[in-house]
Design an enzyme around this catalytic site. Structure first.
Site, PDB file in Angstrom:
ATOM      1  N   LYS A  29       0.842  -1.202   0.000  1.00 22.65           N
ATOM      2  CA  LYS A  29       0.000   0.000   0.000  1.00 22.65           C
ATOM      3  C   LYS A  29       0.870   1.243   0.000  1.00 22.65           C
ATOM      4  O   LYS A  29       0.644   2.179  -0.773  1.00 22.65           O
ATOM      5  CB  LYS A  29      -0.918  -0.024   1.221  1.00 22.65           C
ATOM      6  CG  LYS A  29      -2.075   0.933   1.141  1.00 22.65           C
ATOM      7  CD  LYS A  29      -2.917   0.877   2.408  1.00 22.65           C
ATOM      8  CE  LYS A  29      -3.770  -0.376   2.477  1.00 22.65           C
ATOM      9  NZ  LYS A  29      -4.356  -0.579   3.816  1.00 22.65           N
ATOM     10  N   ARG A  99      -3.164   3.302   8.544  1.00 24.61           N
ATOM     11  CA  ARG A  99      -3.460   2.139   7.689  1.00 24.61           C
ATOM     12  C   ARG A  99      -2.317   1.144   7.713  1.00 24.61           C
ATOM     13  O   ARG A  99      -1.162   1.516   7.556  1.00 24.61           O
ATOM     14  CB  ARG A  99      -3.684   2.611   6.243  1.00 24.61           C
ATOM     15  CG  ARG A  99      -4.499   3.884   6.141  1.00 24.61           C
ATOM     16  CD  ARG A  99      -4.504   4.450   4.735  1.00 24.61           C
ATOM     17  NE  ARG A  99      -5.180   3.583   3.778  1.00 24.61           N
ATOM     18  CZ  ARG A  99      -5.187   3.804   2.464  1.00 24.61           C
ATOM     19  NH1 ARG A  99      -4.522   4.838   1.964  1.00 24.61           N
ATOM     20  NH2 ARG A  99      -5.813   2.979   1.660  1.00 24.61           N
ATOM     21  N   GLY A 108      -7.944  -8.477   6.220  1.00 22.88           N
ATOM     22  CA  GLY A 108      -8.356  -8.966   7.533  1.00 22.88           C
ATOM     23  C   GLY A 108      -7.269  -8.891   8.579  1.00 22.88           C
ATOM     24  O   GLY A 108      -7.431  -9.382   9.680  1.00 22.88           O
ATOM     25  N   MET A 110      -5.678  -5.934   9.847  1.00 22.87           N
ATOM     26  CA  MET A 110      -6.129  -4.925  10.802  1.00 22.87           C
ATOM     27  C   MET A 110      -7.012  -3.911  10.113  1.00 22.87           C
ATOM     28  O   MET A 110      -6.769  -3.544   8.979  1.00 22.87           O
ATOM     29  CB  MET A 110      -4.964  -4.204  11.434  1.00 22.87           C
ATOM     30  CG  MET A 110      -5.392  -3.530  12.729  1.00 22.87           C
ATOM     31  SD  MET A 110      -4.428  -2.093  13.169  1.00 22.87           S
ATOM     32  CE  MET A 110      -5.082  -0.876  12.064  1.00 22.87           C
ATOM     33  N   ARG A 349      -3.348  -1.317  -6.550  1.00 20.66           N
ATOM     34  CA  ARG A 349      -2.613  -2.589  -6.456  1.00 20.66           C
ATOM     35  C   ARG A 349      -3.010  -3.473  -7.637  1.00 20.66           C
ATOM     36  O   ARG A 349      -4.049  -3.228  -8.274  1.00 20.66           O
ATOM     37  CB  ARG A 349      -2.927  -3.300  -5.151  1.00 20.66           C
ATOM     38  CG  ARG A 349      -4.387  -3.685  -5.058  1.00 20.66           C
ATOM     39  CD  ARG A 349      -4.746  -4.313  -3.736  1.00 20.66           C
ATOM     40  NE  ARG A 349      -6.148  -4.043  -3.454  1.00 20.66           N
ATOM     41  CZ  ARG A 349      -6.693  -4.036  -2.247  1.00 20.66           C
ATOM     42  NH1 ARG A 349      -5.969  -4.285  -1.193  1.00 20.66           N
ATOM     43  NH2 ARG A 349      -7.967  -3.788  -2.099  1.00 20.66           N
ATOM     44  N   HIS A 471      -6.113 -41.071  -0.873  1.00 27.41           N
ATOM     45  CA  HIS A 471      -6.475 -41.865  -2.040  1.00 27.41           C
ATOM     46  C   HIS A 471      -7.563 -41.175  -2.860  1.00 27.41           C
ATOM     47  O   HIS A 471      -7.464 -41.033  -4.076  1.00 27.41           O
ATOM     48  CB  HIS A 471      -6.937 -43.251  -1.608  1.00 27.41           C
ATOM     49  CG  HIS A 471      -7.407 -44.100  -2.743  1.00 27.41           C
ATOM     50  ND1 HIS A 471      -8.736 -44.174  -3.102  1.00 27.41           N
ATOM     51  CD2 HIS A 471      -6.727 -44.857  -3.617  1.00 27.41           C
ATOM     52  CE1 HIS A 471      -8.836 -44.968  -4.152  1.00 27.41           C
ATOM     53  NE2 HIS A 471      -7.635 -45.403  -4.485  1.00 27.41           N
ATOM     54  N   ARG A 649       4.665 -49.641 -15.693  1.00 27.48           N
ATOM     55  CA  ARG A 649       5.302 -50.164 -14.481  1.00 27.48           C
ATOM     56  C   ARG A 649       4.809 -51.577 -14.197  1.00 27.48           C
ATOM     57  O   ARG A 649       3.615 -51.848 -14.251  1.00 27.48           O
ATOM     58  CB  ARG A 649       4.968 -49.265 -13.288  1.00 27.48           C
ATOM     59  CG  ARG A 649       5.564 -49.774 -11.983  1.00 27.48           C
ATOM     60  CD  ARG A 649       5.245 -48.856 -10.824  1.00 27.48           C
ATOM     61  NE  ARG A 649       3.845 -48.916 -10.447  1.00 27.48           N
ATOM     62  CZ  ARG A 649       3.301 -48.135  -9.514  1.00 27.48           C
ATOM     63  NH1 ARG A 649       4.044 -47.241  -8.903  1.00 27.48           N
ATOM     64  NH2 ARG A 649       2.034 -48.245  -9.205  1.00 27.48           N
ATOM     65  N   GLU A 776      12.897 -44.753  -6.183  1.00 31.50           N
ATOM     66  CA  GLU A 776      11.998 -44.360  -5.100  1.00 31.50           C
ATOM     67  C   GLU A 776      12.501 -44.788  -3.733  1.00 31.50           C
ATOM     68  O   GLU A 776      11.761 -44.745  -2.754  1.00 31.50           O
ATOM     69  CB  GLU A 776      10.582 -44.886  -5.355  1.00 31.50           C
ATOM     70  CG  GLU A 776      10.522 -46.342  -5.742  1.00 31.50           C
ATOM     71  CD  GLU A 776       9.131 -46.778  -6.220  1.00 31.50           C
ATOM     72  OE1 GLU A 776       8.151 -46.106  -5.905  1.00 31.50           O
ATOM     73  OE2 GLU A 776       9.054 -47.814  -6.906  1.00 31.50           O
ATOM     74  N   SER A 795      12.931 -42.972 -13.430  1.00 30.94           N
ATOM     75  CA  SER A 795      11.775 -42.133 -13.161  1.00 30.94           C
ATOM     76  C   SER A 795      11.649 -42.012 -11.653  1.00 30.94           C
ATOM     77  O   SER A 795      11.469 -43.017 -10.957  1.00 30.94           O
ATOM     78  CB  SER A 795      10.512 -42.747 -13.765  1.00 30.94           C
ATOM     79  OG  SER A 795       9.400 -41.964 -13.405  1.00 30.94           O
ATOM     80  N   GLY A 797      10.083 -41.871  -8.414  1.00 26.69           N
ATOM     81  CA  GLY A 797       8.768 -42.099  -7.822  1.00 26.69           C
ATOM     82  C   GLY A 797       8.740 -41.337  -6.518  1.00 26.69           C
ATOM     83  O   GLY A 797       9.061 -41.864  -5.455  1.00 26.69           O
ATOM     84  N   THR A 798       8.366 -40.060  -6.602  1.00 23.49           N
ATOM     85  CA  THR A 798       8.584 -39.194  -5.437  1.00 23.49           C
ATOM     86  C   THR A 798       7.572 -39.402  -4.315  1.00 23.49           C
ATOM     87  O   THR A 798       7.782 -38.893  -3.216  1.00 23.49           O
ATOM     88  CB  THR A 798       8.585 -37.709  -5.854  1.00 23.49           C
ATOM     89  OG1 THR A 798       7.454 -37.478  -6.693  1.00 23.49           O
ATOM     90  CG2 THR A 798       9.865 -37.376  -6.592  1.00 23.49           C
ATOM     91  N   ASN A 799       6.485 -40.140  -4.577  1.00 23.81           N
ATOM     92  CA  ASN A 799       5.601 -40.446  -3.448  1.00 23.81           C
ATOM     93  C   ASN A 799       6.334 -41.348  -2.466  1.00 23.81           C
ATOM     94  O   ASN A 799       6.439 -41.057  -1.279  1.00 23.81           O
ATOM     95  CB  ASN A 799       4.325 -41.140  -3.932  1.00 23.81           C
ATOM     96  CG  ASN A 799       3.474 -40.217  -4.788  1.00 23.81           C
ATOM     97  OD1 ASN A 799       3.668 -39.008  -4.791  1.00 23.81           O
ATOM     98  ND2 ASN A 799       2.552 -40.795  -5.530  1.00 23.81           N
ATOM     99  N   ASP A 800       6.849 -42.474  -2.984  1.00 23.38           N
ATOM    100  CA  ASP A 800       7.579 -43.390  -2.108  1.00 23.38           C
ATOM    101  C   ASP A 800       8.923 -42.809  -1.687  1.00 23.38           C
ATOM    102  O   ASP A 800       9.368 -43.022  -0.555  1.00 23.38           O
ATOM    103  CB  ASP A 800       7.784 -44.743  -2.792  1.00 23.38           C
ATOM    104  CG  ASP A 800       6.588 -45.653  -2.567  1.00 23.38           C
ATOM    105  OD1 ASP A 800       6.144 -45.752  -1.413  1.00 23.38           O
ATOM    106  OD2 ASP A 800       6.087 -46.243  -3.544  1.00 23.38           O
ATOM    107  N   CYS A 862       7.468 -39.261 -11.755  1.00 27.03           N
ATOM    108  CA  CYS A 862       6.090 -39.707 -11.969  1.00 27.03           C
ATOM    109  C   CYS A 862       5.264 -39.671 -10.696  1.00 27.03           C
ATOM    110  O   CYS A 862       4.169 -40.181 -10.643  1.00 27.03           O
ATOM    111  CB  CYS A 862       6.070 -41.102 -12.584  1.00 27.03           C
ATOM    112  SG  CYS A 862       6.802 -42.346 -11.507  1.00 27.03           S
ATOM    113  N   TYR A 882      11.660 -34.680 -18.025  1.00 26.66           N
ATOM    114  CA  TYR A 882      10.207 -34.463 -18.064  1.00 26.66           C
ATOM    115  C   TYR A 882       9.588 -34.638 -16.692  1.00 26.66           C
ATOM    116  O   TYR A 882      10.189 -35.227 -15.791  1.00 26.66           O
ATOM    117  CB  TYR A 882       9.544 -35.428 -19.063  1.00 26.66           C
ATOM    118  CG  TYR A 882       9.573 -36.874 -18.637  1.00 26.66           C
ATOM    119  CD1 TYR A 882       8.589 -37.385 -17.787  1.00 26.66           C
ATOM    120  CD2 TYR A 882      10.582 -37.737 -19.068  1.00 26.66           C
ATOM    121  CE1 TYR A 882       8.608 -38.713 -17.379  1.00 26.66           C
ATOM    122  CE2 TYR A 882      10.607 -39.062 -18.673  1.00 26.66           C
ATOM    123  CZ  TYR A 882       9.621 -39.545 -17.822  1.00 26.66           C
ATOM    124  OH  TYR A 882       9.643 -40.841 -17.412  1.00 26.66           O
TER     125      TYR A 882
END
Ligand code: ADP
Ligand code: MG
Ligand code: MG
Length: 912
Positions: A29, A99, A108, A110, A349, A471, A649, A776, A795, A797-800, A862, A882
């Site tokens: 501001k 202000r 929100g 102040m 803004r 899931h 896979r 992974e 590849s 496997g970034t979840n595991d 992946c 990729y």
């Protein structure tokens, strides 16, 4: 002695000590006020206390820097000089507003204090100057109320509590038989001032400060204090604003929009923030002050009407808007006040906008030669593209529902879009109802892999438990379903086929609506409108030429494609998903899971036979039944993908996932399979694992039962060879999961290579293919050079990899992860956004070691992270070939990839 830090920056009278680029120091501001002043736009004079003061304040037990007081007085004198009025003067008083203003706007945090400097003496001066006692007392009573609420803390914190000043005002109106505030006289308002002050004394045991300087320091302290109130902390957490930025404080001379019918106040946008249309957009109120427009006490009129009421001010406002947009090269959101026909700007803004507007504005501005294509790509938030793909609720219809109190609860917005349907509680029901032509919303405590078909049949998925990567959320995103998860207010009773939200009971078959963009769960039906982009690309029900939204979408995607350096593939298990990913321009499939196909009705029996077989011969017999089915699936996907790579896979989940769990189901299955129930039961028990995630799964299955890998490889190559014979050019990439050692991959690879040669020989054709592995496990990253000797691609496997790197089970982390994020132990949910320092480092090690051994090694990702903009940026930095994400996230990933490439170029590092 070192030069003293400058803590105060003044603006006014056409000169400003600050400018636009000083956002970090002056807040958004403040920087805007200084910049506007600098370029000759009328702004009431004032000064900014920098964010450094805030930082100092918190570092030194809430004390101000030495000498600040003198500097404030000095700056105030400047303003007095410009205006010819004095702060606290009883003849001609200067009034100010105080202000808040952080680097990023924080709604929100102040409330603004207006009309500061009024007391029983100065109010007389205001009366003398304006000849309007009613106005003067109205300002006075508003000031006491705001000051009491905000600075002295009398504002209620609970929803059911009432503002004490509103109660007094209400009483006054009743006693005077006044319908509106405007019906009260100057004397009434004068009484109110006294009553408000008495209330403060009664509640707090201290007097309202009459001394204007005391008022000023009280207000300044309240703004700095508000940086650490609960709302502000929560807002920062959600919007990833660092706690150490601090807020600035702006003290600014008041101008009055409430001095009569030649005064007004309002907001204006340089373009329509909902649609992006280039038009002058906004609202205003005649004879009103500041907050009145937002407070909704009076309904403001459209800005176009200002032209008729105050033509000169209107023209000037339009001119200022145009100038500001050209100056900032972005759509502006502007606050203004007109005092006695004279226009003043109080804020500018970059305006918030919908996804539709963001895309349109960016493209239009390129056309208008206001910005470059690169700037346009950077102007759109990748996540915003989702809005262009999702069905949307008819806004007016949802408003009506909200007014009628039909918004029941709010969960986590896991799958954006709007859906409406009848409640069912079981996946099978969803399937059946859908076949009958019903539109359903599947409501579950949580979902599991065998709910997949029901999920596909539902318009939306709603769960009482689970997080953004549960899931339900994962599958919904892949399917492009509307989804709200973790809606804890729902009490679902499967046996009664009903759920309760507070006192409201919803039965199976009742209508419900789910807003996956906000997380709102709404009782009853809300009208939806379909996304034009999908109508063109997927449904084929709309001609692209007839849809502007579609054309804009395609144009932006083309620019993104030309800019990005990293490829974008998709995770797809089925031909229809592959089709969708192609429509979005995916460059291959990065993950095709084979096990989802196993759950279909005829197959699951064969899978179970395989698992229950006594010996290898028995297993081979069951696998022989599966082979033609798998082959058909693979052929379908490979066919659709043409000559693009398809990463398939081999079997990954532990075998017990395919067996029934309850006693009842076991007995039933035993009958169907004509095996003794006891035998089945003991097999289920035998397969039980204490920690399945780290158990007998991934390539470990293929090591124990090589015939499974062999069957899958055969199915893949038979499918590919058949296509080859048809003159097509399929490109399978066979991916072995959960490899931790070179030997594991070596053994699995031999099986695959053997099958490939046998099948190709039998068919008399050759197909291109690669054999590689999922990375992974941390060990796989650490010995990636060894593994790369056996792998043609990696590849991640970034979840595991996240689970194993952090030693954190995704399915159990939901209980404490939110608190880990709020306590800043993790900057983000590591399952949503890649853990840069930990998992990111492992990925770097894996990539470097792998490429050292095999320069042309193809490397992708992946995990679910492939569709997360910040993770995409990290993948770009690390140097992956990729990312692969769910089909509907392809556009988001493409834009994120383009931005990563541009940022790297512009700043030499990635700003995420
Ligand atoms: P927010 O961040 O909530 O928008 P602001 O500081 O912008 O808070 O103040 C809200 C409104 O108060 C402004 O839009 C304007 O109408 C009014 N206001 C603030 N300062 C002044 C001032 N000096 N003179 C007149 N009105 C003001
Ligand atoms: Mg404002
Ligand atoms: Mg895995």
């Amino acid at each position: 002695m070192a030069k003293q830090k400058k803590y105060i920056y003044s603006f006014g009278g056409g000169k400003a000590q600050g400018k636009a680029s000083m956002r970090a120091l002056l807040g958004g501001k403040g920087a805007g006020l200084h910049e506007m002043t600098r370029v000759g736009i009328p702004v009431p004079p004032g000064f900014t206390l920098t964010t450094d003061v805030c930082t100092y304040f918190y570092a030194r037990q809430l004390h101000y820097p030495k000498g600040l007081e003198g500097e404030v007085i000095e700056a105030l004198h400047q303003v007095e000089k410009i205006l010819g009025r004095r702060f606290g003067d009883r003849a001609n008083p200067l009034l100010v507003s105080v202000r808040s203003g952080a680097r990023e706007s924080m709604p929100g945090m102040m409330d603004t204090i207006l009309n500061l400097g009024l007391n029983n003496q100065t109010v007389q001066g205001l009366i003398a100057r304006t000849q309007n006692p009613r106005f003067a007392y109205d300002c006075y009573r508003r000031f006491v109320q705001m000051y009491g609420d905000v600075v002295l803390g009398l504002k209620p914190t609970e929803k059911h509590e009432r503002d004490p000043f509103e109660v007094i005002l209400e009483r006054k109106k009743e006693s005077r038989r006044a319908r509106f505030d405007t019906d009260l006289t100057a004397d009434d308002l004068k009484d109110l001032v006294a009553a408000f002050k008495a209330e403060i004394k009664a509640k707090l045991g201290k007097d309202f400060p009459e001394d204007p300087y005391k008022q000023l320091w009280g207000a300044i302290g309240a703004v700095f204090g508000s940086w650490n109130n609960e709302r502000a902390i929560e807002y920062r957490r959600i919007n990833r604003i660092p706690d150490d930025w601090g807020t600035a404080v702006n003290v600014q001379a008041m101008v009055f929009g409430n001095l009569g019918n030649d005064c007004a106040t309002g907001v204006a946008f340089t373009r329509d923030p909902a649609t992006g249309e280039k038009c002058f957009y906004g609202e205003f109120l005649v004879n009103a002050q500041g907050e009145d427009v937002v407070a909704g006490i009076r309904t403001p009129g459209p800005i176009a009407e200002l032209k008729g009421v105050m033509p000169e001010a209107y023209r000037e406002l339009k001119r200022a808007c145009k100038m500001l947009e050209r100056h900032y090269k972005d759509m502006q959101d502007i606050e203004f006040t007109i005092e006695k026909r004279k226009l003043w700007l109080l804020q500018t803004r970059n305006g918030k906008r919908t996804g539709f507007a963001a895309v349109r504005i960016a493209l239009d501005m390129v056309e208008e030669r206001l910005i470059s294509k690169e700037q346009a790509l950077l102007q759109v938030e990748p996540e915003q593209l989702n809005q262009l793909l999702r069905p949307i609720f008819d806004h007016a219809d949802k408003e009506r529902a909200a007014k009628a109190g039909r918004i029941l609860a709010r969960g986590l917005p896991a799958g954006p879009g709007a859906a409406t349907g009848r409640i069912v509680f079981h996946a099978e029901d969803a399937d059946e109802w859908k076949k009958r032509g019903e539109q359903v919303v599947l409501c579950r405590i949580e979902t599991s892999p065998d709910d997949i078909r029901g999920m596909a049949a539902a318009e939306a998925i709603l769960t009482a438990r689970g997080g953004m990567t549960s899931h339900a959320a994962l599958v919904a995103r892949q399917m492009g379903k509307v989804c709200v998860v973790g809606c804890e207010a729902l009490q679902i009773d499967y046996s009664l086929r009903e759920m309760r939200v507070n006192e409201i009971r919803l039965k199976e078959g009742d209508w419900i609506s789910v807003d996956g963009s906000t997380g709102d769960v709404i009782q009853g039906e809300i009208r939806t409108l379909p996304s034009e982009v999908l109508q063109v690309l997927i449904d084929g029900t709309l001609d692209g030429k007839g849809s502007r939204v579609y054309q804009r979408f395609v144009k932006l995607m083309r620019w993104a494609d030309a800019t990005r350096k990293i490829g974008v593939r998709t995770n797809a298990d089925q031909p229809d998903q592959a089709q969708i990913s192609l429509a979005f321009g995916a460059e291959g499939i990065g993950l095709c899971r084979t096990e989802h196909m196993f759950f279909e009705e005829e197959r699951i029996l064969a899978v179970r036979e395989m698992i229950l077989a006594e010996d290898q011969a028995g297993r081979r017999q069951a696998l022989a039944k599966l082979l033609p089915m798998q082959k058909k699936d693979f052929k379908g996907i490979l066919d659709i993908m043409g000559n693009l790579p398809v990463t398939i896979r081999t079997l990954d989940p532990p075998l017990h996932e395919f067996l029934p769990k309850t006693e009842e189901e076991i007995v039933e299955l035993a009958e169907t399979m004509k095996v003794p129930a006891a035998k089945l039961k003991s097999k289920v028990e035998l397969l039980h694992e204490f920690n399945p995630m780290l158990g007998h799964r991934g390539c470990r299955l293929g090591i124990s039962y090589p015939e499974i890998t062999e069957m899958q490889a055969k199915a893949i190559f038979e499918a590919a060879c058949e296509l080859r014979r048809e003159g097509k050019n399929p490109f399978p990439e066979v991916m072995i999961p959960l490899v931790g050692t070179r030997q594991e991959l070596h053994l699995q690879r031999e099986i695959v290579e053997h099958a490939a040669h046998e099948v190709m020989k039998a068919y008399g054709v050759r197909v291109r293919y690669l054999v590689g592995t999922m990375i992974e496990l941390p060990r796989a990253c650490l010995v990636a050079d060894e593994i790369a000797r056996e792998a043609e691609f990696f590849s991640f496997g970034t979840n595991d990899l996240t689970q194993t790197c952090l030693g954190l089970s995704r399915d159990d982390a939901g209980k404490f992860l939110p608190s880990y994020v709020s306590q800043k132990i993790f900057p983000d949910d590591p399952f949503v956004s890649l853990d840069r320092d930990g998992v990111g480092s492992l990925m770097r090690i894996g990539l470097e070691k792998g490429r050292r051994v095999r320069k042309e090694l193809e490397i992708g990702i992946c995990g679910e992270h492939g569709g997360d903009p910040r993770s995409v940026a990290l993948c770009h930095e690390i140097g992956l070939d990729y990312v692969s994400c769910s089909p509907y996230r392809v556009p988001v990933a493409k834009l994120a990839a383009a931005q990563a490439a541009l940022r790297k170029k512009t700043y030499g590092f990635s700003r995420t």
